[in-house]
Design a protein around this motif. Structure first.
Motif, PDB file in Angstrom:
ATOM      1  N   ARG A 119      15.188 -17.599  -7.031  1.00  0.00           N
ATOM      2  CA  ARG A 119      16.399 -17.111  -7.368  1.00  0.00           C
ATOM      3  C   ARG A 119      16.519 -16.456  -8.949  1.00  0.00           C
ATOM      4  N   CYS A 120      15.336 -16.568  -9.563  1.00  0.00           N
ATOM      5  CA  CYS A 120      15.541 -16.160 -10.850  1.00  0.00           C
ATOM      6  C   CYS A 120      15.619 -14.725 -11.045  1.00  0.00           C
ATOM      7  N   PRO A 121      16.518 -14.002 -11.612  1.00  0.00           N
ATOM      8  CA  PRO A 121      16.653 -12.573 -11.705  1.00  0.00           C
ATOM      9  C   PRO A 121      15.444 -11.815 -12.485  1.00  0.00           C
ATOM     10  N   ASN A 122      14.801 -12.637 -13.258  1.00  0.00           N
ATOM     11  CA  ASN A 122      13.731 -11.998 -14.186  1.00  0.00           C
ATOM     12  C   ASN A 122      12.190 -12.158 -13.468  1.00  0.00           C
ATOM     13  N   ARG A 123      12.309 -13.029 -12.180  1.00  0.00           N
ATOM     14  CA  ARG A 123      11.089 -13.164 -11.934  1.00  0.00           C
ATOM     15  C   ARG A 123      10.097 -11.926 -11.488  1.00  0.00           C
ATOM     16  N   ARG A 124       8.888 -12.248 -11.807  1.00  0.00           N
ATOM     17  CA  ARG A 124       7.706 -11.273 -11.438  1.00  0.00           C
ATOM     18  C   ARG A 124       6.690 -12.103 -10.589  1.00  0.00           C
ATOM     19  N   GLY A 125       6.302 -11.640  -9.516  1.00  0.00           N
ATOM     20  CA  GLY A 125       5.309 -12.344  -8.603  1.00  0.00           C
ATOM     21  C   GLY A 125       4.037 -11.639  -8.548  1.00  0.00           C
ATOM     22  N   ILE A 126       2.927 -12.533  -8.366  1.00  0.00           N
ATOM     23  CA  ILE A 126       1.669 -12.048  -8.071  1.00  0.00           C
ATOM     24  C   ILE A 126       1.660 -10.992  -6.833  1.00  0.00           C
ATOM     25  N   GLY A 127       0.698 -10.200  -6.944  1.00  0.00           N
ATOM     26  CA  GLY A 127       0.451  -9.250  -5.962  1.00  0.00           C
ATOM     27  C   GLY A 127       1.365  -8.116  -5.689  1.00  0.00           C
ATOM     28  N   THR A 128       2.455  -8.287  -6.570  1.00  0.00           N
ATOM     29  CA  THR A 128       3.748  -7.163  -6.306  1.00  0.00           C
ATOM     30  C   THR A 128       4.072  -6.713  -7.808  1.00  0.00           C
ATOM     31  N   THR A 129       4.724  -7.534  -8.472  1.00  0.00           N
ATOM     32  CA  THR A 129       4.955  -7.007  -9.795  1.00  0.00           C
ATOM     33  C   THR A 129       4.275  -7.898 -11.062  1.00  0.00           C
ATOM     34  N   ALA A 130       3.152  -8.369 -10.742  1.00  0.00           N
ATOM     35  CA  ALA A 130       2.186  -8.760 -11.388  1.00  0.00           C
ATOM     36  C   ALA A 130       0.590  -8.757 -10.574  1.00  0.00           C
ATOM     37  N   ASP A 131      -0.313  -8.942 -11.309  1.00  0.00           N
ATOM     38  CA  ASP A 131      -1.589  -8.809 -10.673  1.00  0.00           C
ATOM     39  C   ASP A 131      -1.934 -10.143  -9.821  1.00  0.00           C
ATOM     40  N   GLY A 132      -2.544  -9.962  -8.512  1.00  0.00           N
ATOM     41  CA  GLY A 132      -2.507 -10.945  -7.647  1.00  0.00           C
ATOM     42  C   GLY A 132      -3.835 -11.591  -7.604  1.00  0.00           C
ATOM     43  N   ALA A 133      -3.836 -12.217  -6.242  1.00  0.00           N
ATOM     44  CA  ALA A 133      -5.154 -13.260  -6.115  1.00  0.00           C
ATOM     45  C   ALA A 133      -6.106 -12.573  -5.367  1.00  0.00           C
ATOM     46  N   LEU A 134      -6.313 -11.242  -4.995  1.00  0.00           N
ATOM     47  CA  LEU A 134      -7.342 -10.737  -4.149  1.00  0.00           C
ATOM     48  C   LEU A 134      -8.578 -10.418  -5.186  1.00  0.00           C
ATOM     49  N   ALA A 135      -9.148 -11.604  -6.078  1.00  0.00           N
ATOM     50  CA  ALA A 135      -9.831 -11.105  -7.202  1.00  0.00           C
ATOM     51  C   ALA A 135     -10.600 -12.344  -7.273  1.00  0.00           C
TER      52      ALA A 135
ATOM     53  N   LEU B 116       0.790  -1.225  -0.010  1.00  0.00           N
ATOM     54  CA  LEU B 116      -0.053  -0.038   0.095  1.00  0.00           C
ATOM     55  C   LEU B 116       0.766   1.313   0.027  1.00  0.00           C
ATOM     56  N   ASP B 117       1.982   1.181   0.653  1.00  0.00           N
ATOM     57  CA  ASP B 117       2.988   1.991   0.562  1.00  0.00           C
ATOM     58  C   ASP B 117       3.900   2.130  -0.429  1.00  0.00           C
ATOM     59  N   GLY B 118       3.658   1.298  -1.435  1.00  0.00           N
ATOM     60  CA  GLY B 118       4.560   1.300  -2.874  1.00  0.00           C
ATOM     61  C   GLY B 118       5.974   0.313  -2.516  1.00  0.00           C
ATOM     62  N   GLY B 119       5.925  -0.141  -1.322  1.00  0.00           N
ATOM     63  CA  GLY B 119       6.936  -1.117  -1.166  1.00  0.00           C
ATOM     64  C   GLY B 119       6.783  -2.552  -1.889  1.00  0.00           C
ATOM     65  N   HIS B 120       7.967  -3.464  -1.737  1.00  0.00           N
ATOM     66  CA  HIS B 120       8.001  -4.884  -2.251  1.00  0.00           C
ATOM     67  C   HIS B 120       7.771  -4.689  -3.835  1.00  0.00           C
ATOM     68  N   ASP B 121       8.415  -3.512  -4.429  1.00  0.00           N
ATOM     69  CA  ASP B 121       8.389  -3.299  -5.903  1.00  0.00           C
ATOM     70  C   ASP B 121       6.992  -3.067  -6.592  1.00  0.00           C
ATOM     71  N   VAL B 122       6.238  -3.061  -5.754  1.00  0.00           N
ATOM     72  CA  VAL B 122       4.875  -2.673  -6.305  1.00  0.00           C
ATOM     73  C   VAL B 122       4.770  -1.216  -7.103  1.00  0.00           C
ATOM     74  N   GLY B 123       5.389  -0.458  -6.237  1.00  0.00           N
ATOM     75  CA  GLY B 123       5.786   1.202  -6.824  1.00  0.00           C
ATOM     76  C   GLY B 123       4.232   1.887  -6.820  1.00  0.00           C
TER      77      GLY B 123
END
Length: 337
Positions: free
Chosen positions: A100-116, A39-46
């Protein structure tokens, strides 16, 4: 949905079902400190728009043609890993070390997540639930998998050893339960404000539960170990000063496993590290193997996660839920029946 104006519920387009993906009707979604930080833009959400949530369970409603897994069926009860995108080319991906993948995108942070209502996930991320694991329990597979990764995969055998887990939040509670399940004597540490969480741990059979504000943690650990110190400390609080002061709890050759994230990096006593030959080990996230072990622990009854849930709420009560998370509670939203 988190966006520049704050957070709220919005109508969005149904996710597209790309080749190699499945569409899941979300049944339950848990929230944690990462969601609060987002909510504060942390964890790569921006500052952009993002659907939050990465701890969830549901049922498969569609499978894209051309997939490689023949064990998935529409109607299957499932949970899923959090990796929305992986390069599948690096050494980490080729060995299933997806965290450890340097190109990883994770749901809820750098991709849309599961509160849907629905989420589309790659086939490789899907885990079909054992019959004995409920959809509600399965929503906590991800935090349990984090504990498995720290305690089992990033640690040597703990059978017969004394370990200390610092921080009685959800991850700390689960690390304590996993450590006990694999044969360790566990000391779980909190503070006076964590009385309810410490009581949950005591009720779950954790060997020793300590309020560090009113009890002498050093004396307790050294009493349990004949003065040698603990085999391992799992730091799950994220408190810089606590991490720094944890080294004296360790025996010579002991291990400090950092599970929490820190806003300020700890400054450790390097002389003690060298002279006592201590190890500091990082543990980030989880792997497919972590999920498989987590589900097996739940299915066997070796680890029970449902007692950790403080509240189950409808998604419309998102504001109340996020406030509860800020107070240290574990909240699960009931997204669909």
């Amino acid at each position: 949905m988190k966006h520049a104006g704050g957070v709220g519920i919005e109508e969005v387009a149904e996710p597209e079902l790309e080749p190699g993906h499945v569409l899941v009707d979300v049944a339950h979604a848990a929230v944690c400190g990462t969601d609060r930080a987002a909510l504060d833009g942390g964890h790569d959400v921006g500052s952009g728009t993002r659907t939050l949530g990465h701890e969830a369970s549901g049922r498969i409603v569609a499978i894209a043609p051309g997939g490689v897994r023949d064990d998935l069926r529409v109607g299957d009860r499932v949970t899923f890993e959090t990796d929305a995108y992986l390069c599948m080319r690096c050494d980490a991906c080729r060995t299933e070390q997806y965290n450890r993948c340097p190109n990883r995108r994770g749901i809820g942070t750098t991709a849309d997540g599961a509160l849907a209502d629905r989420i589309a996930m790659p086939e490789r991320a899907i885990h079909v639930l054992p019959d004995s694991v409920s959809l509600v329990e399965a929503a906590l597979t991800e935090p349990l998998a984090i504990a498995v990764h720290a305690v089992v995969e990033q640690s040597p055998s703990l059978v017969g050893e004394v370990v200390v887990v610092i921080g009685p939040g959800a991850i700390g509670q689960l690390c304590a339960r996993v450590a006990r399940a694999v044969g360790a004597t566990v000391v779980l540490v909190g503070r006076s404000r964590h009385a309810a969480s410490l009581a949950k741990a005591r009720n779950a059979g954790i060997d020793v539960v300590v309020d560090a504000e009113t009890e002498d943690l050093d004396a307790i650990v050294h009493g349990l170990t004949g003065g040698r110190g603990a085999h391992s400390v799992f730091e799950c609080s994220g408190a810089t000063s606590v991490a720094e002061s944890s080294l004296p709890l360790l025996r010579r050759g002991g291990r400090l496993v950092l599970v929490a994230f820190f806003q300020t990096a700890p400054a450790f006593d390097v002389d003690r590290l060298i002279h006592h030959e201590l190890e500091i080990v990082g543990s980030r996230g989880k792997r497919p193997s972590s999920y498989r072990t987590a589900l097996a622990l739940m299915a066997s009854g070796a680890v029970r996660v449902e007692p950790l849930i403080s509240a189950r709420l409808p998604l419309e009560s998102w504001a109340d839920g996020l406030d509860r998370v800020a107070r240290g509670e574990k909240v699960v939203f009931d997204v669909a029946p």
